[in-house]
Design a protein around this motif. Structure first.
Motif, PDB file in Angstrom:
ATOM      1  N   LEU A   1      27.268  31.153  43.059  1.00 31.90           N
ATOM      2  CA  LEU A   1      27.760  31.241  41.687  1.00 31.90           C
ATOM      3  C   LEU A   1      28.325  32.622  41.404  1.00 31.90           C
ATOM      4  O   LEU A   1      29.294  32.760  40.643  1.00 31.90           O
ATOM      5  N   ARG A   2      27.746  33.636  42.013  1.00 33.90           N
ATOM      6  CA  ARG A   2      28.265  35.004  41.850  1.00 33.90           C
ATOM      7  C   ARG A   2      29.690  35.098  42.380  1.00 33.90           C
ATOM      8  O   ARG A   2      30.574  35.642  41.693  1.00 33.90           O
ATOM      9  N   GLU A   3      29.936  34.554  43.570  1.00 33.09           N
ATOM     10  CA  GLU A   3      31.298  34.583  44.108  1.00 33.09           C
ATOM     11  C   GLU A   3      32.235  33.731  43.259  1.00 33.09           C
ATOM     12  O   GLU A   3      33.380  34.115  43.015  1.00 33.09           O
ATOM     13  N   GLY A   4      31.768  32.569  42.814  1.00 38.53           N
ATOM     14  CA  GLY A   4      32.610  31.721  41.985  1.00 38.53           C
ATOM     15  C   GLY A   4      33.030  32.413  40.704  1.00 38.53           C
ATOM     16  O   GLY A   4      34.199  32.333  40.298  1.00 38.53           O
ATOM     17  N   ALA A   5      32.095  33.106  40.059  1.00 38.29           N
ATOM     18  CA  ALA A   5      32.427  33.807  38.811  1.00 38.29           C
ATOM     19  C   ALA A   5      33.423  34.926  39.062  1.00 38.29           C
ATOM     20  O   ALA A   5      34.331  35.169  38.251  1.00 38.29           O
ATOM     21  N   GLU A   6      33.297  35.595  40.196  1.00 35.65           N
ATOM     22  CA  GLU A   6      34.235  36.670  40.542  1.00 35.65           C
ATOM     23  C   GLU A   6      35.629  36.104  40.790  1.00 35.65           C
ATOM     24  O   GLU A   6      36.634  36.672  40.339  1.00 35.65           O
ATOM     25  N   ILE A   7      35.688  34.983  41.501  1.00 39.39           N
ATOM     26  CA  ILE A   7      36.975  34.336  41.765  1.00 39.39           C
ATOM     27  C   ILE A   7      37.633  33.918  40.453  1.00 39.39           C
ATOM     28  O   ILE A   7      38.825  34.158  40.228  1.00 39.39           O
ATOM     29  N   ARG A   8      36.861  33.294  39.565  1.00 35.92           N
ATOM     30  CA  ARG A   8      37.407  32.852  38.275  1.00 35.92           C
ATOM     31  C   ARG A   8      37.986  34.022  37.491  1.00 35.92           C
ATOM     32  O   ARG A   8      39.109  33.951  36.971  1.00 35.92           O
ATOM     33  N   ALA A   9      37.240  35.127  37.419  1.00 37.83           N
ATOM     34  CA  ALA A   9      37.709  36.286  36.668  1.00 37.83           C
ATOM     35  C   ALA A   9      38.961  36.889  37.305  1.00 37.83           C
ATOM     36  O   ALA A   9      39.913  37.268  36.603  1.00 37.83           O
ATOM     37  N   ASP A  10      38.983  36.979  38.625  1.00 39.04           N
ATOM     38  CA  ASP A  10      40.150  37.527  39.329  1.00 39.04           C
ATOM     39  C   ASP A  10      41.396  36.685  39.056  1.00 39.04           C
ATOM     40  O   ASP A  10      42.476  37.210  38.764  1.00 39.04           O
ATOM     41  N   VAL A  11      41.262  35.359  39.188  1.00 43.45           N
ATOM     42  CA  VAL A  11      42.425  34.478  39.027  1.00 43.45           C
ATOM     43  C   VAL A  11      42.973  34.572  37.608  1.00 43.45           C
ATOM     44  O   VAL A  11      44.192  34.647  37.390  1.00 43.45           O
ATOM     45  N   GLN A  12      42.085  34.586  36.633  1.00 42.68           N
ATOM     46  CA  GLN A  12      42.555  34.689  35.254  1.00 42.68           C
ATOM     47  C   GLN A  12      43.233  36.027  34.999  1.00 42.68           C
ATOM     48  O   GLN A  12      44.228  36.102  34.264  1.00 42.68           O
ATOM     49  N   ALA A  13      42.727  37.109  35.626  1.00 40.06           N
ATOM     50  CA  ALA A  13      43.340  38.417  35.448  1.00 40.06           C
ATOM     51  C   ALA A  13      44.698  38.500  36.132  1.00 40.06           C
ATOM     52  O   ALA A  13      45.653  39.070  35.585  1.00 40.06           O
ATOM     53  N   LEU A  14      44.821  37.929  37.310  1.00 38.65           N
ATOM     54  CA  LEU A  14      46.050  38.045  38.092  1.00 38.65           C
ATOM     55  C   LEU A  14      47.143  37.087  37.644  1.00 38.65           C
ATOM     56  O   LEU A  14      48.323  37.440  37.623  1.00 38.65           O
ATOM     57  N   LEU A  15      46.759  35.871  37.318  1.00 40.83           N
ATOM     58  CA  LEU A  15      47.745  34.842  36.983  1.00 40.83           C
ATOM     59  C   LEU A  15      47.898  34.641  35.482  1.00 40.83           C
ATOM     60  O   LEU A  15      48.837  33.968  35.047  1.00 40.83           O
ATOM     61  N   GLY A  16      46.966  35.174  34.699  1.00 34.77           N
ATOM     62  CA  GLY A  16      47.049  34.988  33.256  1.00 34.77           C
ATOM     63  C   GLY A  16      46.865  33.552  32.833  1.00 34.77           C
ATOM     64  O   GLY A  16      47.379  33.130  31.791  1.00 34.77           O
ATOM     65  N   ARG A  17      46.138  32.795  33.644  1.00 37.60           N
ATOM     66  CA  ARG A  17      45.919  31.371  33.360  1.00 37.60           C
ATOM     67  C   ARG A  17      44.436  31.058  33.528  1.00 37.60           C
ATOM     68  O   ARG A  17      43.779  31.556  34.446  1.00 37.60           O
ATOM     69  N   ARG A  18      43.939  30.198  32.679  1.00 41.73           N
ATOM     70  CA  ARG A  18      42.577  29.701  32.839  1.00 41.73           C
ATOM     71  C   ARG A  18      42.537  28.722  34.013  1.00 41.73           C
ATOM     72  O   ARG A  18      43.482  27.942  34.222  1.00 41.73           O
ATOM     73  N   VAL A  19      41.461  28.734  34.768  1.00 36.44           N
ATOM     74  CA  VAL A  19      41.309  27.798  35.878  1.00 36.44           C
ATOM     75  C   VAL A  19      40.933  26.434  35.311  1.00 36.44           C
ATOM     76  O   VAL A  19      39.861  26.262  34.713  1.00 36.44           O
ATOM     77  N   THR A  20      41.821  25.460  35.490  1.00 29.79           N
ATOM     78  CA  THR A  20      41.606  24.119  34.952  1.00 29.79           C
ATOM     79  C   THR A  20      41.348  23.070  36.029  1.00 29.79           C
ATOM     80  O   THR A  20      40.852  21.989  35.726  1.00 29.79           O
ATOM     81  N   ARG A  21      41.703  23.377  37.278  1.00 29.08           N
ATOM     82  CA  ARG A  21      41.524  22.421  38.387  1.00 29.08           C
ATOM     83  C   ARG A  21      40.927  23.159  39.586  1.00 29.08           C
ATOM     84  O   ARG A  21      41.239  24.323  39.833  1.00 29.08           O
ATOM     85  N   ILE A  22      40.114  22.443  40.350  1.00 24.56           N
ATOM     86  CA  ILE A  22      39.545  22.950  41.597  1.00 24.56           C
ATOM     87  C   ILE A  22      39.738  21.888  42.661  1.00 24.56           C
ATOM     88  O   ILE A  22      39.451  20.700  42.431  1.00 24.56           O
ATOM     89  N   ALA A  23      40.204  22.291  43.834  1.00 23.12           N
ATOM     90  CA  ALA A  23      40.268  21.408  44.991  1.00 23.12           C
ATOM     91  C   ALA A  23      39.289  21.927  46.039  1.00 23.12           C
ATOM     92  O   ALA A  23      39.337  23.109  46.409  1.00 23.12           O
TER      93      ALA A  23
END
Length: 255
Positions: free
Chosen positions: A55-77
Protein backbone atom coordinates in the motif's frame (compact mmCIF):
# COMPACT_ATOMS: atom_id res chain seq x y z
CA UNK A 1 11.90 19.91 -22.61
CA UNK A 2 10.89 20.73 -19.05
CA UNK A 3 11.81 24.00 -17.42
CA UNK A 4 14.73 23.84 -14.99
CA UNK A 5 12.44 24.68 -12.07
CA UNK A 6 10.13 21.76 -12.85
CA UNK A 7 13.08 19.39 -13.25
CA UNK A 8 14.39 20.43 -9.85
CA UNK A 9 10.98 19.86 -8.28
CA UNK A 10 10.81 16.38 -9.79
CA UNK A 11 14.21 15.53 -8.34
CA UNK A 12 13.18 16.73 -4.88
CA UNK A 13 9.84 14.92 -4.72
CA UNK A 14 11.02 11.73 -6.40
CA UNK A 15 8.85 11.90 -9.51
CA UNK A 16 12.02 12.22 -11.61
CA UNK A 17 12.33 8.45 -11.22
CA UNK A 18 9.69 8.15 -13.95
CA UNK A 19 10.67 7.65 -17.59
CA UNK A 20 8.76 9.15 -20.52
CA UNK A 21 8.13 6.36 -23.02
CA UNK A 22 5.90 8.32 -25.42
CA UNK A 23 3.71 11.43 -25.20
CA UNK A 24 1.48 11.00 -22.15
CA UNK A 25 2.96 7.57 -21.40
CA UNK A 26 5.27 7.04 -18.40
CA UNK A 27 6.81 4.16 -16.59
CA UNK A 28 8.88 3.60 -13.45
CA UNK A 29 11.07 0.73 -12.26
CA UNK A 30 10.34 0.28 -8.58
CA UNK A 31 13.08 -0.52 -6.03
CA UNK A 32 13.63 -3.93 -4.42
CA UNK A 33 12.13 -6.19 -7.11
CA UNK A 34 12.60 -3.90 -10.15
CA UNK A 35 8.93 -4.28 -11.05
CA UNK A 36 7.62 -1.88 -13.68
CA UNK A 37 4.58 0.33 -13.25
CA UNK A 38 3.14 2.39 -16.09
CA UNK A 39 0.84 5.38 -16.48
CA UNK A 40 -1.16 6.67 -19.44
CA UNK A 41 -2.79 10.10 -19.49
CA UNK A 42 -6.19 10.90 -20.95
CA UNK A 43 -8.43 13.95 -20.77
CA UNK A 44 -10.76 12.18 -18.33
CA UNK A 45 -8.19 10.54 -16.07
CA UNK A 46 -5.11 8.35 -15.97
CA UNK A 47 -4.65 4.60 -16.34
CA UNK A 48 -2.04 2.96 -14.10
CA UNK A 49 -0.55 -0.38 -15.12
CA UNK A 50 0.33 -2.47 -12.04
CA UNK A 51 0.47 -1.03 -8.56
CA UNK A 52 3.59 -2.12 -6.67
CA UNK A 53 4.16 -4.52 -3.80
CA UNK A 54 2.52 -2.68 -0.89
CA UNK A 55 0.00 0.00 0.00
CA UNK A 56 2.94 2.32 0.65
CA UNK A 57 4.21 1.84 -2.90
CA UNK A 58 0.71 2.17 -4.32
CA UNK A 59 0.16 5.49 -2.55
CA UNK A 60 3.50 6.77 -3.83
CA UNK A 61 2.65 5.74 -7.39
CA UNK A 62 -0.76 7.44 -7.17
CA UNK A 63 0.75 10.69 -5.90
CA UNK A 64 3.52 10.65 -8.53
CA UNK A 65 1.11 10.04 -11.43
CA UNK A 66 -1.23 12.80 -10.33
CA UNK A 67 1.71 15.20 -9.95
CA UNK A 68 3.27 14.34 -13.32
CA UNK A 69 0.19 13.95 -15.49
CA UNK A 70 -2.20 16.28 -13.68
CA UNK A 71 -4.87 13.59 -13.81
CA UNK A 72 -6.56 11.53 -11.15
CA UNK A 73 -6.01 7.78 -11.51
CA UNK A 74 -9.37 6.38 -12.62
CA UNK A 75 -8.36 2.99 -14.11
CA UNK A 76 -5.90 0.26 -13.14
CA UNK A 77 -4.78 -2.66 -15.30
CA UNK A 78 -3.17 -5.62 -13.51
CA UNK A 79 -0.87 -7.54 -15.85
CA UNK A 80 -0.80 -10.67 -13.66
CA UNK A 81 -1.46 -11.70 -10.06
CA UNK A 82 2.01 -11.67 -8.48
CA UNK A 83 2.54 -9.72 -5.28
CA UNK A 84 4.94 -7.12 -6.67
CA UNK A 85 2.33 -6.06 -9.23
CA UNK A 86 -0.98 -6.18 -7.31
CA UNK A 87 -0.57 -5.47 -3.60
CA UNK A 88 -0.68 -1.68 -4.00
CA UNK A 89 -4.06 -1.59 -5.75
CA UNK A 90 -6.12 -0.69 -2.68
CA UNK A 91 -4.27 2.64 -2.46
CA UNK A 92 -6.21 3.85 -5.52
CA UNK A 93 -9.60 4.58 -3.99
CA UNK A 94 -12.40 4.72 -6.55
CA UNK A 95 -10.35 3.43 -9.49
CA UNK A 96 -11.86 0.76 -11.72
CA UNK A 97 -9.61 -2.31 -11.90
CA UNK A 98 -9.15 -4.56 -14.94
CA UNK A 99 -7.55 -7.99 -15.22
CA UNK A 100 -7.54 -11.15 -17.30
CA UNK A 101 -10.56 -13.40 -16.90
CA UNK A 102 -10.15 -15.73 -13.93
CA UNK A 103 -7.76 -13.51 -12.01
CA UNK A 104 -10.57 -12.35 -9.73
CA UNK A 105 -11.17 -15.90 -8.50
CA UNK A 106 -7.45 -16.46 -8.00
CA UNK A 107 -7.10 -13.29 -5.94
CA UNK A 108 -10.17 -14.20 -3.89
CA UNK A 109 -8.92 -17.62 -2.88
CA UNK A 110 -5.19 -16.86 -3.00
CA UNK A 111 -4.73 -13.75 -0.84
CA UNK A 112 -2.87 -15.67 1.87
CA UNK A 113 -0.59 -17.28 -0.69
CA UNK A 114 0.21 -13.90 -2.23
CA UNK A 115 0.93 -12.50 1.24
CA UNK A 116 3.23 -15.42 2.06
CA UNK A 117 5.05 -15.06 -1.27
CA UNK A 118 5.63 -11.36 -0.59
CA UNK A 119 7.07 -12.10 2.87
CA UNK A 120 9.26 -14.88 1.45
CA UNK A 121 10.70 -12.35 -1.01
CA UNK A 122 11.48 -9.83 1.71
CA UNK A 123 8.42 -7.61 2.18
CA UNK A 124 7.82 -6.78 5.83
CA UNK A 125 5.22 -9.10 7.29
CA UNK A 126 2.95 -6.32 8.54
CA UNK A 127 3.01 -4.56 5.16
CA UNK A 128 2.21 -7.79 3.35
CA UNK A 129 -0.64 -8.63 5.74
CA UNK A 130 -2.10 -5.13 5.50
CA UNK A 131 -2.16 -5.20 1.69
CA UNK A 132 -3.48 -8.77 1.51
CA UNK A 133 -6.34 -7.91 3.85
CA UNK A 134 -7.65 -5.31 1.38
CA UNK A 135 -6.51 -7.03 -1.82
CA UNK A 136 -8.49 -5.60 -4.74
CA UNK A 137 -10.20 -7.97 -7.17
CA UNK A 138 -10.73 -6.65 -10.70
CA UNK A 139 -14.10 -5.13 -11.44
CA UNK A 140 -13.75 -5.84 -15.18
CA UNK A 141 -12.44 -9.07 -16.72
CA UNK A 142 -10.83 -9.27 -20.15
CA UNK A 143 -11.38 -12.40 -22.23
CA UNK A 144 -10.05 -11.26 -25.62
CA UNK A 145 -9.55 -7.53 -26.15
CA UNK A 146 -11.13 -4.55 -24.42
CA UNK A 147 -10.80 -0.92 -25.50
CA UNK A 148 -10.67 1.74 -22.79
CA UNK A 149 -11.51 5.35 -23.63
CA UNK A 150 -9.56 7.73 -21.38
CA UNK A 151 -10.79 10.89 -23.07
CA UNK A 152 -8.92 11.89 -26.22
CA UNK A 153 -6.99 8.62 -26.09
CA UNK A 154 -7.87 4.94 -26.30
CA UNK A 155 -5.85 2.02 -24.98
CA UNK A 156 -6.45 -1.67 -25.59
CA UNK A 157 -6.26 -4.37 -22.92
CA UNK A 158 -5.45 -7.79 -24.35
CA UNK A 159 -5.62 -11.17 -22.65
CA UNK A 160 -2.50 -12.75 -24.16
CA UNK A 161 -1.95 -15.62 -21.71
CA UNK A 162 -1.47 -18.10 -20.39
CA UNK A 163 2.29 -17.86 -20.24
CA UNK A 164 4.12 -16.42 -17.25
CA UNK A 165 0.89 -17.12 -15.35
CA UNK A 166 -2.59 -18.29 -16.23
CA UNK A 167 -3.80 -14.67 -16.31
CA UNK A 168 -1.46 -12.49 -18.38
CA UNK A 169 -2.77 -9.14 -19.57
CA UNK A 170 -0.96 -6.79 -21.98
CA UNK A 171 -1.73 -3.13 -22.56
CA UNK A 172 -1.38 -1.52 -26.00
CA UNK A 173 -1.10 2.26 -26.10
CA UNK A 174 -1.39 3.36 -29.75
CA UNK A 175 0.68 6.38 -30.69
CA UNK A 176 4.03 7.47 -32.06
CA UNK A 177 5.47 5.07 -31.15
CA UNK A 178 3.01 2.38 -30.13
CA UNK A 179 3.81 1.15 -26.62
CA UNK A 180 3.09 -2.34 -25.29
CA UNK A 181 3.19 -3.04 -21.56
CA UNK A 182 4.06 -6.74 -21.35
CA UNK A 183 3.99 -7.61 -17.67
CA UNK A 184 6.32 -10.45 -16.73
CA UNK A 185 5.82 -12.23 -20.03
CA UNK A 186 8.99 -10.25 -20.82
CA UNK A 187 11.90 -9.59 -18.47
CA UNK A 188 15.05 -7.71 -19.38
CA UNK A 189 16.96 -7.39 -16.10
CA UNK A 190 17.13 -11.13 -15.44
CA UNK A 191 16.10 -14.51 -16.75
CA UNK A 192 12.33 -14.90 -17.25
CA UNK A 193 10.95 -16.39 -14.05
CA UNK A 194 8.87 -19.53 -14.43
CA UNK A 195 7.21 -20.35 -11.13
CA UNK A 196 4.74 -23.15 -10.37
CA UNK A 197 1.93 -21.11 -11.95
CA UNK A 198 3.72 -20.69 -15.29
CA UNK A 199 2.37 -22.26 -18.49
CA UNK A 200 5.63 -22.88 -20.30
CA UNK A 201 4.21 -24.64 -23.32
CA UNK A 202 2.01 -21.61 -24.04
CA UNK A 203 4.53 -18.88 -23.21
CA UNK A 204 6.12 -18.59 -26.70
CA UNK A 205 2.65 -18.26 -28.22
CA UNK A 206 1.87 -15.43 -25.79
CA UNK A 207 5.00 -13.62 -26.99
CA UNK A 208 3.87 -14.12 -30.59
CA UNK A 209 0.66 -12.33 -29.62
CA UNK A 210 2.65 -9.46 -28.14
CA UNK A 211 4.60 -9.12 -31.38
CA UNK A 212 1.40 -9.16 -33.44
CA UNK A 213 -0.08 -6.57 -31.11
CA UNK A 214 2.78 -4.08 -31.22
CA UNK A 215 4.52 -4.80 -34.48
CA UNK A 216 8.11 -4.19 -35.45
CA UNK A 217 8.37 -0.55 -34.45
CA UNK A 218 6.68 -0.61 -31.04
CA UNK A 219 8.38 0.04 -27.73
CA UNK A 220 7.91 -2.94 -25.43
CA UNK A 221 7.86 -2.37 -21.66
CA UNK A 222 8.89 -5.50 -19.73
CA UNK A 223 7.68 -6.36 -16.26
CA UNK A 224 11.26 -6.03 -15.03
CA UNK A 225 14.10 -4.19 -16.71
CA UNK A 226 14.85 -1.69 -19.46
CA UNK A 227 12.68 -0.96 -22.49
CA UNK A 228 13.13 -3.46 -25.34
CA UNK A 229 12.28 -3.82 -29.00
CA UNK A 230 10.69 -6.49 -31.18
CA UNK A 231 14.03 -8.20 -31.80
CA UNK A 232 14.44 -8.76 -28.06
CA UNK A 233 10.93 -10.24 -27.84
CA UNK A 234 11.68 -12.63 -30.70
CA UNK A 235 14.96 -13.70 -29.09
CA UNK A 236 13.27 -14.35 -25.77
CA UNK A 237 10.46 -16.21 -27.50
CA UNK A 238 12.91 -18.54 -29.26
CA UNK A 239 14.89 -19.26 -26.09
CA UNK A 240 11.75 -19.95 -24.09
CA UNK A 241 10.53 -22.30 -26.81
CA UNK A 242 13.79 -24.28 -26.51
CA UNK A 243 13.72 -24.06 -22.72
CA UNK A 244 10.29 -25.56 -22.36
CA UNK A 245 10.98 -28.28 -24.88
CA UNK A 246 13.34 -29.67 -22.22
CA UNK A 247 11.33 -28.58 -19.16
CA UNK A 248 11.38 -25.47 -16.95
CA UNK A 249 14.95 -26.17 -15.80
CA UNK A 250 16.31 -25.99 -19.33
CA UNK A 251 18.82 -23.39 -20.56
CA UNK A 252 18.43 -19.86 -19.12
CA UNK A 253 17.48 -16.88 -21.23
CA UNK A 254 20.39 -15.18 -22.95
CA UNK A 255 19.33 -12.80 -25.75
Amino acid sequence: MQAHGEEARHRRDGTGRWERVAPGVLRRRLPEWDATVGAVSGDEGALVIDTGASLREGAEIRADVQALLGRRVTRIALTHPHFDHVLGAAAFAGAQVYGAVGVDELLTRGAESIRDDAVAHGLLEDEAAEAADVLVRPHHLVTGEMALALGGREVVLVNVGPGHTAHDLAVLVPGSPDVVFCGDLVEESGDPQAGPDAHGANWPQALDRLLALGGEDAVYVPGHGALVDAAFIRAQRDVLARRFETGPDGPPFRP
